[in-house]
Design an enzyme around this catalytic site. Structure first.
Site, mmCIF file in Angstrom:
data_model
loop_
_atom_site.group_PDB
_atom_site.id
_atom_site.type_symbol
_atom_site.label_atom_id
_atom_site.label_comp_id
_atom_site.label_asym_id
_atom_site.label_seq_id
_atom_site.Cartn_x
_atom_site.Cartn_y
_atom_site.Cartn_z
ATOM 1 N N GLY A 1 61.457 62.659 20.907
ATOM 2 C CA GLY A 1 62.437 63.352 21.726
ATOM 3 C C GLY A 1 63.554 62.441 22.177
ATOM 4 O O GLY A 1 63.320 61.489 22.929
ATOM 5 N N HIS B 1 56.257 65.074 22.464
ATOM 6 C CA HIS B 1 57.686 65.353 22.612
ATOM 7 C C HIS B 1 57.928 65.460 24.110
ATOM 8 O O HIS B 1 57.439 66.383 24.768
ATOM 9 C CB HIS B 1 58.039 66.663 21.901
ATOM 10 C CG HIS B 1 59.499 66.972 21.907
ATOM 11 N ND1 HIS B 1 60.085 67.804 20.989
ATOM 12 C CD2 HIS B 1 60.510 66.559 22.718
ATOM 13 C CE1 HIS B 1 61.381 67.899 21.235
ATOM 14 N NE2 HIS B 1 61.654 67.154 22.286
ATOM 15 N N CYS C 1 55.894 73.403 18.833
ATOM 16 C CA CYS C 1 57.014 74.182 18.330
ATOM 17 C C CYS C 1 57.233 75.434 19.185
ATOM 18 O O CYS C 1 56.288 76.190 19.438
ATOM 19 C CB CYS C 1 56.760 74.587 16.877
ATOM 20 S SG CYS C 1 58.100 75.551 16.150
ATOM 21 N N MET D 1 61.195 71.693 10.352
ATOM 22 C CA MET D 1 61.234 72.879 9.510
ATOM 23 C C MET D 1 62.533 72.938 8.712
ATOM 24 O O MET D 1 63.618 72.694 9.249
ATOM 25 C CB MET D 1 61.094 74.146 10.361
ATOM 26 C CG MET D 1 59.734 74.292 11.040
ATOM 27 S SD MET D 1 58.372 74.443 9.877
ATOM 28 C CE MET D 1 58.747 76.014 9.095
#
Length: 338
Positions: free
Chosen positions: A215, A174, A103, A22
């Site tokens: 990650g 992730h 998210c 983002m």
């Protein structure tokens, strides 16, 4: 010869990607990253299904043809809305639709999507099936290993099996939990411990599925290590803060030469794009903010950053600002000889 299924992906398709981030991976950032790697799969920032359906589509979804292969990441939880948004994205020419199930921001918690969806694999599967029925594109999922007090040994396989059965072309994990209570979105990127082993086991138990990992990967070498057991490696902040790391992707992971030799050449290659966007009314700063991580460790790198940060936001700033900033940086002798 049989025709390839356009809704499927190959291991090469997901072998390396730059994560959706983002406020960072906008269209200008993606064009610059494409200059550094021909083979990296690029992702948009997350766009909610509601914004795609009701918002300013060209601003949200427009992209340059050089970005291919490029995936749009969608946020949402209503299958009908996801399908409608996927159809719109397909019309724009994206190569993949990726559903955000990882998210942890307050925004997604309030909207009941993102990492919240780890609690409802059946609903995610409905969304995948709806998008699959709506568009002839690969539909993929990006998720966490669990949220809050979930047991990842149960939550991750449940999500994987649900979305793969619904036709997801790949799953990118992730490898951290998301704590929706007690940690900020920023803390969720670092505080929960990484667990690469659970993702490796997921792949080992589902050898036919395409599974990638995200990650904590900060180097191309670390990605290569993960690719010994997984199909894909996705890098986020490291690729943004040190974009020159992407110059190692094509040679190391694909056996192909890098498109440009160094960051200096990358800036020069980016100039025509910036000139075109400036002529279209885009501010210089909107593009140069993605270049601040270049030249780490080189003499003049701090002056490069300072010059762009102070001069590029000024009204009427043009390419001379970039050239002046570049003049502050000392190019290595080896680079000059090349």
């Amino acid at each position: 010869m049989p025709v390839a299924d356009p809704t499927m992906l190959t291991p090469a398709d997901i072998r390396f990607s730059v994560a959706p981030m983002m406020d960072w991976t906008d269209r200008h950032c993606r064009v610059f990253h494409r200059i550094l790697s021909r083979r990296a799969r690029l992702y948009t920032e997350m766009v909610t299904a509601g914004a795609v359906i009701h918002g300013p589509r060209d601003r949200l979804l427009g992209f340059d043809a050089v970005e291919h292969p490029v995936a749009m990441q969608l946020g949402g939880s209503v299958p009908a809305d996801l399908a409608a948004a996927a159809r719109i994205a397909a019309d724009y020419g994206y190569d993949e639709i990726n559903l955000n199930c990882g998210c942890p921001s307050d925004r997604v918690k309030n909207g009941s999507f993102g990492a919240c969806l780890m609690r409802d694999p059946a609903l995610v599967a409905e969304g995948i099936a709806a998008m699959r029925a709506a568009v002839p594109l690969p539909v993929t999922v990006k998720c966490r290993i669990g949220v809050d007090d979930q047991d990842p040994e149960e939550a991750l396989p449940a999500m994987a099996d649900a979305v793969l059965a619904a036709g997801a072309a790949a799953l990118i994990v992730h490898a951290r939990k998301a704590w929706l209570q007690g940690l900020s979105p920023k803390q969720n990127r670092d505080v929960p411990p990484l667990d690469y082993s659970i993702v490796a086991r997921l792949k080992a138990e589902r050898p036919q599925a395409l599974i990638g990992i995200n990650g904590g990967l900060t180097t191309v070498a670390a990605c290569a290590e993960q690719l010994t057991v997984l199909d894909g490696a996705m890098v986020g902040r490291a690729a943004y803060h040190d974009p020159e790391m992407l110059l190692g992707v094509d040679p190391t992971l694909f056996g192909e030469p890098a498109p440009v030799p160094d960051g200096f050449a990358a800036v020069e290659a980016f100039m025509p794009y910036m000139a075109g966007r400036l002529a279209a009314g885009v501010r210089l700063h909107d593009m140069t903010r993605h270049l601040l991580g270049l030249f780490p460790g080189l003499p003049g790198a701090r002056l490069w950053r300072r010059h762009l940060a102070t001069e590029a936001p000024k009204p009427g700033a043009g390419l001379e600002v970039v050239r002046d900033a570049l003049a502050h940086v000392t190019r290595p002798a080896a680079s000059l000889a090349a």
